[in-house]
Design a protein around this motif. Structure first.
Motif, PDB file in Angstrom:
ATOM      1  N   LEU A 452     -46.331 -64.328  24.569  1.00 31.30           N
ATOM      2  CA  LEU A 452     -47.126 -65.430  24.290  1.00 31.30           C
ATOM      3  C   LEU A 452     -45.986 -66.673  24.781  1.00 31.30           C
ATOM      4  N   VAL A 453     -46.539 -67.571  25.630  1.00 27.49           N
ATOM      5  CA  VAL A 453     -45.851 -68.803  25.874  1.00 27.49           C
ATOM      6  C   VAL A 453     -46.709 -70.016  25.440  1.00 27.49           C
ATOM      7  N   ILE A 454     -46.071 -70.928  24.547  1.00 27.97           N
ATOM      8  CA  ILE A 454     -46.975 -72.139  24.230  1.00 27.97           C
ATOM      9  C   ILE A 454     -46.053 -73.312  24.290  1.00 27.97           C
ATOM     10  N   GLU A 455     -46.525 -74.467  24.259  1.00 23.63           N
ATOM     11  CA  GLU A 455     -45.890 -75.712  24.312  1.00 23.63           C
ATOM     12  C   GLU A 455     -45.238 -76.048  23.040  1.00 23.63           C
ATOM     13  N   ALA A 456     -44.119 -76.293  23.037  1.00 29.34           N
ATOM     14  CA  ALA A 456     -43.341 -76.515  21.688  1.00 29.34           C
ATOM     15  C   ALA A 456     -44.073 -77.456  20.869  1.00 29.34           C
ATOM     16  N   GLY A 457     -44.253 -77.072  19.494  1.00 28.64           N
ATOM     17  CA  GLY A 457     -44.990 -77.813  18.461  1.00 28.64           C
ATOM     18  C   GLY A 457     -46.419 -77.712  18.661  1.00 28.64           C
ATOM     19  N   TYR A 489     -41.113 -75.514  26.084  1.00 30.59           N
ATOM     20  CA  TYR A 489     -42.215 -74.280  25.463  1.00 30.59           C
ATOM     21  C   TYR A 489     -41.355 -73.537  24.695  1.00 30.59           C
ATOM     22  N   GLU A 490     -42.026 -72.571  23.837  1.00 28.73           N
ATOM     23  CA  GLU A 490     -41.493 -71.464  23.171  1.00 28.73           C
ATOM     24  C   GLU A 490     -42.055 -70.335  23.860  1.00 28.73           C
ATOM     25  N   TRP A 491     -41.393 -69.332  23.502  1.00 27.63           N
ATOM     26  CA  TRP A 491     -42.075 -67.906  23.894  1.00 27.63           C
ATOM     27  C   TRP A 491     -41.748 -66.982  22.721  1.00 27.63           C
ATOM     28  N   LEU A 492     -42.588 -66.149  22.392  1.00 29.95           N
ATOM     29  CA  LEU A 492     -42.508 -65.340  21.206  1.00 29.95           C
ATOM     30  C   LEU A 492     -43.543 -64.375  21.535  1.00 29.95           C
ATOM     31  N   PHE A 493     -43.665 -63.231  20.562  1.00 25.44           N
ATOM     32  CA  PHE A 493     -44.423 -62.067  20.686  1.00 25.44           C
ATOM     33  C   PHE A 493     -45.561 -62.165  19.748  1.00 25.44           C
ATOM     34  N   LEU A 494     -46.825 -61.868  20.113  1.00 21.93           N
ATOM     35  CA  LEU A 494     -48.058 -61.814  19.096  1.00 21.93           C
ATOM     36  C   LEU A 494     -47.765 -60.439  18.536  1.00 21.93           C
ATOM     37  N   PRO A 533     -39.090 -63.489  16.671  1.00 18.27           N
ATOM     38  CA  PRO A 533     -38.362 -64.446  16.945  1.00 18.27           C
ATOM     39  C   PRO A 533     -38.710 -65.333  18.324  1.00 18.27           C
ATOM     40  N   ARG A 534     -38.373 -66.797  18.124  1.00 22.18           N
ATOM     41  CA  ARG A 534     -38.827 -67.652  19.152  1.00 22.18           C
ATOM     42  C   ARG A 534     -37.588 -68.126  19.757  1.00 22.18           C
ATOM     43  N   ALA A 535     -37.883 -68.562  21.114  1.00 17.24           N
ATOM     44  CA  ALA A 535     -36.889 -69.300  21.763  1.00 17.24           C
ATOM     45  C   ALA A 535     -37.351 -70.522  22.548  1.00 17.24           C
ATOM     46  N   GLN A 536     -36.942 -71.333  22.330  1.00 21.60           N
ATOM     47  CA  GLN A 536     -37.457 -72.848  22.938  1.00 21.60           C
ATOM     48  C   GLN A 536     -36.675 -73.097  24.103  1.00 21.60           C
TER      49      GLN A 536
END
Length: 542
Positions: A452-457, A489-494, A533-536
Motif C-alpha cells: 500500500l502507498v498512501i500520502e504521508a500523514g 508518501y509512505e509505503w507499507l504492507f497491509l 515497517p514504513r518508509a517515507q
C-alpha cells in the motif's frame, strides 16, 4: 471457498485464550524435576506464559497451596433468587494441610514447572517480581494434572498483587446440571475488575476476529469500579460436554492479577434420541481436505473486543511471538443429535493422542446451512518445526465416531525489510520500483504481500494504490497508478505472510497484518495488529 474462508479468517484473527487444560496424563522432562517425598504421590505440571501461545515466564515461583472445600472452594447455602447455591473463591489452608515435601518450584527457561503433591484439592499460585499474581483455585489432584497458566506484567507498580475475590451464584461443587440455569459471577478487587469470562468443560477460550465482531463468552468488558457482577444463562449444550466435568471462571483485575476458579460439576444431556449404534464422523471443512493449520505471528498480541466498544481493541504484549494451532471441520451428518465434538492432539514424538478440548453443536443461522467448526489451540507445548497432529471426533453419550486427522508443522517468525525507496529518499520517480526482502527467507515456503502507498500523514482510505504480490520482492508502479509530483508518501504492507502452500496452507507465518474496517460515522478505522515497517519518501517534479 466459503469453507476455506473460515480457516483463513482464523489466520487474520487475534486470539486471546486463557489456556489452562487439566488432563490425567504425565510426560517426562529433564528439567525442573525434584525427587518426590514419600507422601507426594501425584504431580502437577505445566507452563507459565505471558499470553496465549506466547513466550515463557522464566524463574516464576509456583506454589501448591492445599485448600479445603469445606471452608474455601464451595459453600452451599440458600441465596436470593434466581440462584440457589453459592461458590466462594478464597484461599483458606486446610486444617493439617501442611506436609513435608516439595510444595514450590520455579519455572525453567521454557516456563515449565513440576510439583509433587499428595492427593487433594489445591490452589496453584504464581508470583514473580514485576508481574501480577496468577492463581488457579479448585484443582482436584488424584494422579497427574497439566495446568498452563497465563501471568502478565503488572499494570500499576503501586497496585495490589492479590488476585480478585470471586463469588459464583447458581453453581456449587458437585452440582448436577441438566439444562440452562441462571448464573451470577461477582468479582471484587481494589484494582478494579478488567474482565470476567466463564465456560464449561475447560477454561474460557476467547476468539475475537476483528471483522466477525463476535460477542465473547457470557461477559467481557471494562469495569471502572472495585466490584463487578456478570449475570448470564449457562447452557452446557454449547460446550459439548457430558458427565463429570468442570465449570470455570477467569477474572482479571486492573493490575493484571488473575483468578481462575474451577468447580467440579456433572452435566446430564437430555433430549437426544438414542440413534443408531454408531456416530457419523465430522467431515473435512472444504473440497481441498483441510483439517488443521498452524499460524505464527511475529509480534505477541493480546486481542479482545471489549463489551460495549464499537470495535476490536488491540493491546501489544511484551516482545515475542504468538503460535497457535487450528483444527477445522464440517458438521457430522448426525447433527443435531450428537453431544458434541472432541479434539485430540499429539505433538512431535508423542505416541498417544491426548484430549485437549470439546466443542458444542452450533445452531446454523439458516436451516440449510452446515456448520464449519474450529478449535484454536494455544498450548505452550507447540513449537516451531515440531509437527503436531490433530484428531476430531463426534460423540453421543458413550458412542464416539471415527476420527478426522491432519498434521501441521509450525513455521518460524520472520520480518519484511523495506529497501527502496529508502526512508527519507527525495526526488523519487513518479513510477518508482519498490523493493523489499524477507528475513530470514524460509526455504520451501511461498510468500504473499499486499503493498500500500498512501500520502504521508493521511489515514488509510480505500486504497487507490494497492498491489497484491506473490513470490516477488519488487514491484514497479504503472503509469495508471503513477504518483503525484512533489508529494511525500509512505509505503507499507497491509499483509505480509508466508505459507507452506498459499493455495492450501497447513502452516502460515505473518510478518505484518494491518486490517481496516468501514464505519459509517467515523470513516476508515484501522488497527495495526502486527505493524508493518514504513518508509517515507518524496517524489520529484515529474
Amino acid at each position: 471457498m466459503r469453507r476455506w474462508a473460515v480457516l483463513r479468517r482464523a489466520f487474520f484473527a487475534g486470539v486471546i485464550s486463557v489456556a489452562c487444560f487439566l488432563a490425567g496424563c504425565f510426560f517426562i522432562r529433564s528439567s525442573q524435576v525434584a525427587y518426590p517425598p514419600p507422601s507426594a504421590t501425584c504431580v502437577i505440571e505445566g507452563y507459565v506464559t505471558l499470553h496465549a501461545g506466547g513466550e515463557p515466564v522464566v524463574a516464576a515461583t509456583v506454589r501448591a497451596l492445599p485448600i479445603s472445600l469445606n471452608t474455601a472452594g464451595t459453600v452451599s447455602a440458600p441465596v436470593a433468587t434466581p440462584t440457589e447455591y453459592r461458590a466462594i473463591s478464597r484461599y483458606v489452608p486446610s486444617p493439617g494441610g501442611s506436609f513435608s515435601g516439595t510444595l514450590s518450584t520455579v519455572t525453567d527457561e521454557e516456563g515449565y514447572f513440576r510439583l509433587f503433591v499428595p492427593q487433594g484439592v489445591y490452589a496453584l499460585e504464581v508470583r514473580k517480581e514485576g508481574y501480577a499474581t496468577s492463581r488457579v483455585e479448585g484443582l482436584k489432584i488424584v494422579d497427574a494434572a497439566r495446568v498452563n497458566i497465563v501471568q502478565k506484567p503488572i499494570a500499576n507498580p503501586g497496585g495490589s498483587l492479590e488476585p480478585p475475590r470471586v463469588t459464583v451464584l447458581g453453581i456449587t461443587e458437585g452440582m448436577t446440571i441438566s439444562g440452562p440455569i441462571p448464573v451470577i459471577v461477582e468479582a471484587e478487587s481494589e484494582n478494579g475488575i478488567k474482565w470476567i469470562a466463564a465456560s464449561v468443560g475447560g477454561p474460557p477460550t476467547i476468539l475475537a476476529p476483528y471483522f466477525l465482531e463476535q460477542e465473547l463468552p457470557f461477559y467481557l468488558g471494562p469495569v471502572f469500579s472495585q466490584t463487578s457482577r456478570a449475570a448470564f444463562t449457562l447452557d452446557p449444550v454449547r460446550f459439548g460436554v457430558v458427565g463429570r466435568t468442570t465449570f470455570e471462571v477467569i477474572v482479571y483485575d486492573g493490575n493484571n492479577n488473575r483468578l481462575h476458579l474451577i468447580l467440579g460439576v456433572y452435566v446430564v444431556r437430555e433430549g437426544l434420541a438414542p440413534g443408531p449404534g454408531e456416530v457419523q464422523p465430522p467431515r473435512v471443512a472444504d473440497s481441498q481436505g483441510t483439517v488443521c493449520a498452524s499460524v505464527t505471528f511475529s509480534k505477541a498480541l493480546d486481542l479482545y473486543r471489549l463489551s460495549g466498544e464499537p470495535a476490536l481493541q488491540v493491546c501489544a504484549a511484551p516482545p515475542g511471538t504468538n503460535l497457535v494451532g487450528i483444527a477445522v471441520w464440517r458438521s457430522s451428518l448426525d447433527e443435531p443429535n450428537i453431544t458434541g465434538y472432541r479434539v485430540y492432539r499429539k505433538i512431535g514424538n508423542e505416541t498417544e493422542f491426548r484430549l485437549i478440548g470439546t466443542v458444542g453443536v452450533a445452531r446454523p443461522s439458516e436451516p440449510w446451512e452446515e456448520e464449519v467448526y474450529q478449535y484454536v489451540d494455544t498450548s505452550p507445548e507447540l513449537k516451531v518445526g515440531v509437527p503436531v497432529t490433530y484428531r476430531v471426533t463426534a460423540y453421543r453419550g458413550e458412542l464416539e465416531s471415527d476420527y478426522l486427522e491432519g498434521t501441521t508443522t509450525p513455521l518460524p517468525p520472520w520480518e519484511v525489510e523495506l529497501l527502496e525507496p529508502a526512508h527519507g529518499a527525495t526526488g523519487v520517480s513518479l513510477t518508482p520500483t519498490f523493493r523489499w526482502r524477507a528475513k530470514p527467507a524460509w526455504p520451501g515456503c511461498e510468500y504473499e504481500y499486499v503493498l500500500l502507498v498512501i500520502e504521508a500523514g493521511k489515514p488509510l482510505l480505500p486504497p487507490a494504490r494497492a498491489w497484491w504480490i506473490r513470490d516477488a520482492t519488487e514491484l514497479t508502479v504503472s503509469e495508471e497508478k503513477a504518483l503525484a509530483p512533489n508529494t511525500t508518501y509512505e509505503w507499507l504492507f497491509l499483509r505480509a505472510w508466508m505459507a507452506d502452500d498459499l493455495e492450501r496452507p497447513t502452516a502460515s507465518s505473518f510478518a505484518a497484518i494491518t486490517p481496516w474496517k468501514w464505519g459509517t460515522s467515523e470513516g476508515w478505522r484501522w488497527w495495526e495488529l502486527i505493524p508493518s515497517p514504513r518508509a517515507q519518501f518524496t517524489t520529484g517534479g515529474g
